[in-house]
Design a protein around this motif. Structure first.
Motif, PDB file in Angstrom:
ATOM      1  N   TYR A   1      44.413  32.743  32.489  1.00 32.89           N
ATOM      2  CA  TYR A   1      43.663  33.137  31.199  1.00 32.89           C
ATOM      3  C   TYR A   1      44.026  34.437  30.673  1.00 32.89           C
ATOM      4  O   TYR A   1      44.421  35.182  31.478  1.00 32.89           O
ATOM      5  CB  TYR A   1      42.357  33.306  31.484  1.00 32.89           C
ATOM      6  CG  TYR A   1      41.703  31.870  32.085  1.00 32.89           C
ATOM      7  CD1 TYR A   1      41.662  30.517  31.318  1.00 32.89           C
ATOM      8  CD2 TYR A   1      40.737  31.840  33.325  1.00 32.89           C
ATOM      9  CE1 TYR A   1      41.264  29.642  31.807  1.00 32.89           C
ATOM     10  CE2 TYR A   1      40.095  30.890  33.566  1.00 32.89           C
ATOM     11  CZ  TYR A   1      40.531  29.666  32.915  1.00 32.89           C
ATOM     12  OH  TYR A   1      39.866  28.366  33.394  1.00 32.89           O
TER      13      TYR A   1
ATOM     14  N   CYS B   1      44.191  37.230  33.600  1.00 31.70           N
ATOM     15  CA  CYS B   1      43.270  37.093  34.521  1.00 31.70           C
ATOM     16  C   CYS B   1      43.558  35.822  35.299  1.00 31.70           C
ATOM     17  O   CYS B   1      43.936  34.621  34.872  1.00 31.70           O
ATOM     18  CB  CYS B   1      42.105  36.745  34.113  1.00 31.70           C
ATOM     19  SG  CYS B   1      41.379  38.124  33.086  1.00 31.70           S
TER      20      CYS B   1
ATOM     21  N   CYS C   1      42.280  33.061  38.124  1.00 36.90           N
ATOM     22  CA  CYS C   1      41.134  32.382  38.789  1.00 36.90           C
ATOM     23  C   CYS C   1      41.323  31.339  39.664  1.00 36.90           C
ATOM     24  O   CYS C   1      42.066  30.391  39.045  1.00 36.90           O
ATOM     25  CB  CYS C   1      40.092  31.937  37.751  1.00 36.90           C
ATOM     26  SG  CYS C   1      39.339  33.055  36.425  1.00 36.90           S
TER      27      CYS C   1
ATOM     28  N   GLN D   1      34.565  26.120  37.660  1.00 37.50           N
ATOM     29  CA  GLN D   1      35.616  26.765  38.290  1.00 37.50           C
ATOM     30  C   GLN D   1      36.848  25.891  38.638  1.00 37.50           C
ATOM     31  O   GLN D   1      37.862  26.318  38.653  1.00 37.50           O
ATOM     32  CB  GLN D   1      35.039  27.082  39.824  1.00 37.50           C
ATOM     33  CG  GLN D   1      34.002  28.105  39.637  1.00 37.50           C
ATOM     34  CD  GLN D   1      34.538  29.362  39.335  1.00 37.50           C
ATOM     35  OE1 GLN D   1      35.588  29.731  39.894  1.00 37.50           O
ATOM     36  NE2 GLN D   1      33.727  30.349  38.473  1.00 37.50           N
TER      37      GLN D   1
ATOM     38  N   VAL E   1      34.089  34.282  28.115  1.00 38.04           N
ATOM     39  CA  VAL E   1      33.758  34.307  29.513  1.00 38.04           C
ATOM     40  C   VAL E   1      33.522  35.807  29.924  1.00 38.04           C
ATOM     41  O   VAL E   1      33.599  36.708  29.659  1.00 38.04           O
ATOM     42  CB  VAL E   1      35.266  33.681  30.218  1.00 38.04           C
ATOM     43  CG1 VAL E   1      35.748  32.302  29.767  1.00 38.04           C
ATOM     44  CG2 VAL E   1      36.327  34.847  29.418  1.00 38.04           C
TER      45      VAL E   1
ATOM     46  N   ILE F   1      34.268  37.884  33.401  1.00 37.24           N
ATOM     47  CA  ILE F   1      35.021  37.616  34.365  1.00 37.24           C
ATOM     48  C   ILE F   1      34.894  38.953  35.383  1.00 37.24           C
ATOM     49  O   ILE F   1      34.927  39.998  34.892  1.00 37.24           O
ATOM     50  CB  ILE F   1      36.556  37.453  34.200  1.00 37.24           C
ATOM     51  CG1 ILE F   1      36.826  36.014  33.567  1.00 37.24           C
ATOM     52  CG2 ILE F   1      37.609  37.668  35.355  1.00 37.24           C
ATOM     53  CD1 ILE F   1      38.230  35.850  33.102  1.00 37.24           C
TER      54      ILE F   1
ATOM     55  N   ALA G   1      40.471  37.275  40.001  1.00 37.40           N
ATOM     56  CA  ALA G   1      39.100  37.055  39.655  1.00 37.40           C
ATOM     57  C   ALA G   1      38.425  36.459  40.960  1.00 37.40           C
ATOM     58  O   ALA G   1      38.904  35.722  41.589  1.00 37.40           O
ATOM     59  CB  ALA G   1      38.771  36.288  38.554  1.00 37.40           C
TER      60      ALA G   1
ATOM     61  N   SER H   1      34.905  35.893  40.216  1.00 43.16           N
ATOM     62  CA  SER H   1      33.845  35.215  39.544  1.00 43.16           C
ATOM     63  C   SER H   1      34.483  35.066  38.130  1.00 43.16           C
ATOM     64  O   SER H   1      34.886  36.039  37.533  1.00 43.16           O
ATOM     65  CB  SER H   1      32.666  36.148  39.672  1.00 43.16           C
ATOM     66  OG  SER H   1      31.717  35.694  38.486  1.00 43.16           O
ATOM     67  N   CYS H   2      34.161  33.779  37.840  1.00 42.93           N
ATOM     68  CA  CYS H   2      34.585  33.670  36.106  1.00 42.93           C
ATOM     69  C   CYS H   2      33.803  32.425  35.915  1.00 42.93           C
ATOM     70  O   CYS H   2      33.793  31.343  36.499  1.00 42.93           O
ATOM     71  CB  CYS H   2      35.999  33.013  36.324  1.00 42.93           C
ATOM     72  SG  CYS H   2      36.572  32.497  34.749  1.00 42.93           S
TER      73      CYS H   2
END
Length: 396
Positions: free
Chosen positions: A109, A120, A122, A155, A165, A167, A182, A184-185
């Motif tokens: 992302y 980012c 994920c 997720q 979002v 993150i 990440a 946590s997203c």
């Protein structure tokens, strides 16, 4: 699947409007990150980093600041950055997805908070993690089960461009650019922009009360007091940093411990006044025992942190880990070979790679820490990708 969000004008106007509502000048809201992030305060010695709570916390910085903060000067750890004099490793951001790309093992992302856009990564959950999640959901209450199921679905589903979002993850260098890996997203629902306004209010307050305030405490004051003599461990740490700097400057790949005394820059650091070897005469040269002990401590520090490893070719010969081009090439070659096998198609385990290297005579004394340095260096250059903390795959 790759899509880009090109119409960002309305989002920029929205952030400016939020800044006005919060009483923040627009130039501060959108260009807060343009302030110099170079150290304005006394730097924190590396052995005192853990005293700063921000070292182990997710820092809610503007993306513009995250993109501009440099690596911590004088630090030997990878992926530690500096804001004011704070050591930063973990970050937390909230913004709009302006780029969304799905890969086999992760989602990529681009997130924009109005001050900049950051990449980012994920990671998708593995089959083992999904089965573990399902088994834990059976024991949970119905409401918690629904929440976990929805979170797991998010997720595993690529977020849409334009989604808001939140993150959190580790800040890393990848191909010389900042990137968040990440852990946590989550997608946020905020039709009235109330979450963004509240988050920005809290973010500005955190800057005022925490991030822009230099860290200092009693133990650090003692270390920074110029009138105090340095301990042998402090001098040894400075010597180890000097060895790495001279290695990069002069291009040497290995050394004997007694050879370090002949390097002027290293010898000068060894000769600093030391608590354990105090002298009544100020002009007296430091005892030879001090220089010898400091060099032993410095080499031990390099070995423990993986910046050097012992050689089998001669007694006392040390190799500089990242300067050893053969080690880097052999590591990448072994990793590429192993990942072609069925059992390692999803990534080669760190310990398996370590065992294969140790079987080679040239690397029989290599340590876990040294191999980590090599793998981190390859990942920063974009040659490999870490599936998790213990598995790696080459970029084909």
């Amino acid at each position: 699947m790759c899509v880009c969000y090109s119409e960002l004008t309305h989002y920029t106007e929205k952030v400016n409007h939020q800044c006005v509502l919060l009483g923040i000048p627009t130039s501060q809201g959108m260009a807060h990150c343009q302030r110099s992030s170079t150290p304005e305060f006394q730097l924190i010695p590396e052995h005192c980093w853990k005293l700063d709570p921000l070292f182990s916390s997710c820092c809610n910085l503007f993306i513009g600041d995250i993109l501009s903060i440099p690596s911590y000067p004088g630090g030997t750890q990878d992926n530690v950055f500096i804001y004011k004099n704070h050591p930063i490793r973990w970050v937390s951001i909230m913004g709009i997805v302006v780029k969304a790309e799905e890969r086999a093992k992760f989602f990529h992302y681009g997130v924009d908070d109005g001050t900049g856009v950051i990449s980012c990564i994920c990671w998708k959950a593995t089959d083992e993690e999904e089965s573990l999640l399902e088994s834990s959901m059976i024991k949970s209450t119905e409401s918690l089960c629904d929440r976990m199921e929805r979170f797991n679905l998010e997720q595993q589903t690529c977020l849409e461009v334009g989604s808001l979002v939140h993150i959190r993850g580790k800040l890393k260098l990848y191909k010389e650019a900042r990137q968040i890996s990440a852990f946590s997203c989550g997608r946020l629902s905020d039709p009235t922009h109330s979450l963004e306004i509240r988050a920005m209010t809290e973010q500005v307050e955190k800057y005022r009360r925490v991030y822009d305030v230099p860290f200092i405490n009693n133990e650090l004051r003692e270390d920074l007091n110029e009138g105090n003599l340095k301990s042998m461990k402090q001098i040894a740490k400075e010597v180890s940093e000097q060895v790495l700097m001279v290695s990069r400057r002069d291009g040497f790949q290995d050394f004997h411990i007694h050879e370090l005394e002949t390097v002027t820059d290293i010898y000068r650091v060894c000769c600093q006044p030391c608590q354990e070897f105090t002298s009544t005469e100020p002009d007296q040269l430091p005892p030879l025992r001090q220089i010898s002990q400091v060099l032993k401590e410095a080499v031990s520090c390099l070995l423990d942190k993986g910046y050097a490893f012992k050689s089998r070719q001669g007694r006392g010969l040390m190799h500089i880990t990242l300067a050893n081009k053969a080690l880097t090439k052999d590591t990448l070659r072994i990793l590429s070979t192993e990942c072609k096998k069925v059992e390692h198609v999803n990534g080669c385990n760190f310990l398996h790679l370590f065992d294969l290297l140790r079987k080679r005579d040239a690397y029989m004394f290599i340590t876990h820490a040294a191999l980590r340095k090599v793998l981190n260096s390859l990942e920063e250059r974009g040659a490999i990708v870490s599936c998790d903390q213990n598995s790696y795959i080459p970029v084909r």
